[in-house]
Design an enzyme around this catalytic site. Structure first.
Site, PDB file in Angstrom:
ATOM      1  N   CYS A 251       0.818  -1.225   0.000  1.00  0.00           N
ATOM      2  CA  CYS A 251       0.000   0.000   0.000  1.00  0.00           C
ATOM      3  C   CYS A 251       0.848   1.271   0.000  1.00  0.00           C
ATOM      4  CB  CYS A 251      -0.946  -0.013   1.192  1.00  0.00           C
ATOM      5  SG  CYS A 251      -2.069  -1.416   1.153  1.00  0.00           S
TER       6      CYS A 251
ATOM      7  N   HIS B  59      -3.423   7.083   2.121  1.00  0.00           N
ATOM      8  CA  HIS B  59      -3.825   5.748   1.677  1.00  0.00           C
ATOM      9  C   HIS B  59      -5.191   5.432   2.276  1.00  0.00           C
ATOM     10  CE1 HIS B  59      -4.049   1.557   0.968  1.00  0.00           C
ATOM     11  NE2 HIS B  59      -3.789   1.216   2.209  1.00  0.00           N
TER      12      HIS B  59
ATOM     13  N   ASN C 232     -10.278  -0.472   0.029  1.00  0.00           N
ATOM     14  CA  ASN C 232      -8.822  -0.351   0.001  1.00  0.00           C
ATOM     15  C   ASN C 232      -8.287  -1.021  -1.274  1.00  0.00           C
ATOM     16  OD1 ASN C 232      -6.069  -0.669   0.369  1.00  0.00           O
ATOM     17  ND2 ASN C 232      -6.215  -1.283   2.499  1.00  0.00           N
TER      18      ASN C 232
HETATM   19  O1  UT7 Z   1      -3.854  -1.265   3.532  1.00  0.00           O
HETATM   20  C1  UT7 Z   1      -3.029  -1.835   4.505  1.00  0.00           C
HETATM   21  C2  UT7 Z   1      -3.252  -1.182   5.788  1.00  0.00           C
HETATM   22  N1  UT7 Z   1      -4.376  -1.824   6.453  1.00  0.00           N
HETATM   23  C3  UT7 Z   1      -4.983  -1.184   7.433  1.00  0.00           C
HETATM   24  O2  UT7 Z   1      -4.675  -0.055   7.713  1.00  0.00           O
HETATM   25  C4  UT7 Z   1      -6.034  -1.917   8.205  1.00  0.00           C
HETATM   26  C5  UT7 Z   1      -5.933  -1.520   9.657  1.00  0.00           C
HETATM   27  N2  UT7 Z   1      -6.909  -2.203  10.509  1.00  0.00           N
HETATM   28  C6  UT7 Z   1      -8.218  -1.883  10.485  1.00  0.00           C
HETATM   29  O3  UT7 Z   1      -8.638  -1.070   9.693  1.00  0.00           O
HETATM   30  C7  UT7 Z   1      -9.113  -2.534  11.496  1.00  0.00           C
HETATM   31  O4  UT7 Z   1      -8.334  -3.198  12.452  1.00  0.00           O
HETATM   32  C8  UT7 Z   1     -10.125  -3.530  10.873  1.00  0.00           C
HETATM   33  C9  UT7 Z   1     -11.161  -2.797  10.064  1.00  0.00           C
HETATM   34  C10 UT7 Z   1      -9.394  -4.539  10.002  1.00  0.00           C
HETATM   35  C11 UT7 Z   1     -10.851  -4.299  11.973  1.00  0.00           C
HETATM   36  O5  UT7 Z   1     -11.514  -3.385  12.838  1.00  0.00           O
HETATM   37  P1  UT7 Z   1     -11.355  -3.511  14.423  1.00  0.00           P
HETATM   38  O6  UT7 Z   1     -12.185  -2.464  15.029  1.00  0.00           O
HETATM   39  O7  UT7 Z   1      -9.884  -3.507  14.721  1.00  0.00           O
HETATM   40  O8  UT7 Z   1     -12.002  -4.910  14.709  1.00  0.00           O
HETATM   41  P2  UT7 Z   1     -11.356  -6.180  15.417  1.00  0.00           P
HETATM   42  O9  UT7 Z   1     -10.369  -6.843  14.540  1.00  0.00           O
HETATM   43  O10 UT7 Z   1     -10.930  -5.786  16.805  1.00  0.00           O
HETATM   44  O11 UT7 Z   1     -12.606  -7.119  15.577  1.00  0.00           O
HETATM   45  C12 UT7 Z   1     -13.713  -6.776  16.445  1.00  0.00           C
HETATM   46  C13 UT7 Z   1     -14.780  -7.830  16.294  1.00  0.00           C
HETATM   47  C14 UT7 Z   1     -14.242  -9.255  16.408  1.00  0.00           C
HETATM   48  O12 UT7 Z   1     -15.210 -10.028  17.084  1.00  0.00           O
HETATM   49  P3  UT7 Z   1     -15.006 -10.431  18.636  1.00  0.00           P
HETATM   50  O13 UT7 Z   1     -13.714 -11.189  18.687  1.00  0.00           O
HETATM   51  O14 UT7 Z   1     -14.930  -9.121  19.367  1.00  0.00           O
HETATM   52  O15 UT7 Z   1     -16.209 -11.244  18.934  1.00  0.00           O
HETATM   53  C15 UT7 Z   1     -14.161  -9.727  14.991  1.00  0.00           C
HETATM   54  O16 UT7 Z   1     -14.289 -11.130  14.861  1.00  0.00           O
HETATM   55  O17 UT7 Z   1     -15.367  -7.749  15.002  1.00  0.00           O
HETATM   56  C16 UT7 Z   1     -15.353  -9.033  14.385  1.00  0.00           C
HETATM   57  N3  UT7 Z   1     -15.239  -8.836  12.949  1.00  0.00           N
HETATM   58  C17 UT7 Z   1     -16.307  -8.679  12.157  1.00  0.00           C
HETATM   59  N4  UT7 Z   1     -17.624  -8.650  12.423  1.00  0.00           N
HETATM   60  C18 UT7 Z   1     -18.464  -8.457  11.389  1.00  0.00           C
HETATM   61  C19 UT7 Z   1     -14.113  -8.769  12.189  1.00  0.00           C
HETATM   62  N5  UT7 Z   1     -14.446  -8.572  10.914  1.00  0.00           N
HETATM   63  C20 UT7 Z   1     -15.801  -8.517  10.867  1.00  0.00           C
HETATM   64  C21 UT7 Z   1     -16.718  -8.318   9.829  1.00  0.00           C
HETATM   65  N6  UT7 Z   1     -18.033  -8.299  10.143  1.00  0.00           N
HETATM   66  N7  UT7 Z   1     -16.349  -8.140   8.548  1.00  0.00           N
END
Ligand code: UT7
Length: 352
Positions: free
Chosen positions: A130, A273, A303
């Site tokens: 990225c 980005h 993205n």
């Molecule tokens: O381009 C390269 C650079 N990439 C980035 O900058 C990405 C950076 N990271 C992010 O943008 C975020 O971390 C994400 C969008 C990927 C995830 O968001 P988050 O607020 O960090 O969520 P999380 O990973 O802490 O997950 C929270 C909950 C989890 O459930 P539990 O364990 O709390 O029960 C996940 O399993 O959300 C769940 N979850 C989802 N639920 C519904 C993860 N993905 C999904 C989904 N739909 N698609």
């Protein structure tokens, strides 16, 4: 680490080999025809429009269909950038294609060169996920500054839909396909569009975000075996990458501002980005940049990796938001881990 803050060329540098600048004079973009909404995805994995929008700002993404490849998307973006700059393909000296999802591991840029008929240009790929477009833009600008080339096309294109586990809701909702291109032209040093830049890598955190080779061996003769090529799907520790982004992006932008003596209030646009709206908002808040000055098209494209910055630039130039002379703070960040920032001055023509 590389750093460069422009200072005007001294008289000793004047002449055929004097340090020159790189003006950003045209842009173009292309996305696949098929759009996949959050609701479409919720029919496949356990997710919802509400979760995706509130956590990321993403509403839809484009996915390449039959006949759409990095070559076709990059070539379409390239043609649009050439037309915008008023150039013929034969005038190009260099095509630099930033991609992590090439059509050919030996390089896809030559295919783009052939597709657009840029017969004079040398063409090669650059891989930095990225951060790829920003790294390619900075790299290309050096050839212009040192007098090697006059007209260059920098393209960011990715087709990560090829490399997603479409059953993994943690990653499949985030990414989309697309391409964007910027035309760069040699100019006088005091007209340089690359006002300042920083580039960084930290391979010790590589495991946070990978699209890695799989381990397959094929027996050859006796005890010898050969590794067979093939890649796994994208693996990301989302929380770690999020923390990395909200720490490193403001730090690198603060360095750029300090190195140039510019205040954040001098910025016309924040063009980061496009990974997550929450990251864009956090960086804007850190510099007290009003949110209407923060460019975002996450809602439509998600993205698109190396394509996000030129895709967003093209949209904002064509709808008249970015105007000639505007100062843009940009930052790319992602796998590697890699990140960087640049202060850019747009010089291209207005919407056509
Ligand atoms: O381009 C390269 C650079 N990439 C980035 O900058 C990405 C950076 N990271 C992010 O943008 C975020 O971390 C994400 C969008 C990927 C995830 O968001 P988050 O607020 O960090 O969520 P999380 O990973 O802490 O997950 C929270 C909950 C989890 O459930 P539990 O364990 O709390 O029960 C996940 O399993 O959300 C769940 N979850 C989802 N639920 C519904 C993860 N993905 C999904 C989904 N739909 N698609």
């Amino acid at each position: 680490m590389s750093a460069n803050t422009l200072s005007a060329a001294t008289p000793a540098h004047r002449g055929a080999s004097h340090l020159r600048g790189a003006a950003l004079v045209g842009c173009g973009s292309a996305v696949p025809a098929t759009s996949l909404s959050n609701s479409d995805l919720s029919a496949r994995v356990e997710t919802s429009d509400d979760w995706i929008r509130s956590r990321t700002g993403i509403g839809a993404r484009r996915v390449a269909g039959p006949g759409e490849t990095i070559t076709t998307l990059a070539a379409e973006a390239a043609r649009a950038a050439l037309a915008h700059a008023g150039w013929e393909a034969q005038e190009l000296d260099l095509i630099l294609l930033a991609t992590s999802s090439p059509d050919d591991l030996f390089g896809t840029a030559p295919r783009v060169q052939a597709a657009i008929g840029a017969s004079r240009a040398v063409a090669f790929d650059l891989t930095a996920a990225c951060s790829g477009f920003l790294f390619a833009l900075i790299t290309a600008a050096q050839y212009l500054r040192n007098g090697s080339f006059t007209k260059v096309l920098v393209i960011g294109a990715d087709q990560l839909s090829r490399w997603l586990d479409w059953d993994d809701r943690r990653t499949c909702v985030l990414f989309g396909d697309g391409a964007g291109a910027v035309a760069l032209e040699a100019c006088e040093a005091d007209e340089d569009g690359l006002v300042a830049f920083r580039m960084r890598s930290d391979g010790s955190r590589n495991a946070c975000l990978t699209l890695a080779q799989t381990e397959h061996h094929r027996p050859l003769v006796g005890d010898t075996s050969a590794q067979i090529g093939g890649f796994a799907t994208i693996h990301m520790n989302g929380q770690e990458v999020y923390k990395f982004a909200v720490r490193e992006v403001p730090a690198v932008l603060a360095e750029l501002l300090a190195s140039t003596g510019l205040e954040a209030s001098a910025l016309d646009w924040l063009l980061l980005h496009q990974a997550n709206q929450r990251i864009l908002d956090a960086v804007a808040d850190r510099f007290a940049v009003p949110h209407e000055r923060v460019l975002s098209n996450l809602a439509h494209y998600g993205n698109t990796s190396a394509a996000t910055i030129p895709l967003m630039l093209d949209e904002a130039v064509r709808d008249g938001r970015i105007q000639s002379g505007h100062l843009i703070a940009s930052s790319g960040f992602g796998a590697g881990l890699s990140w960087g920032g640049a202060l850019l001055r747009w010089r291209g023509p207005q919407a056509s």
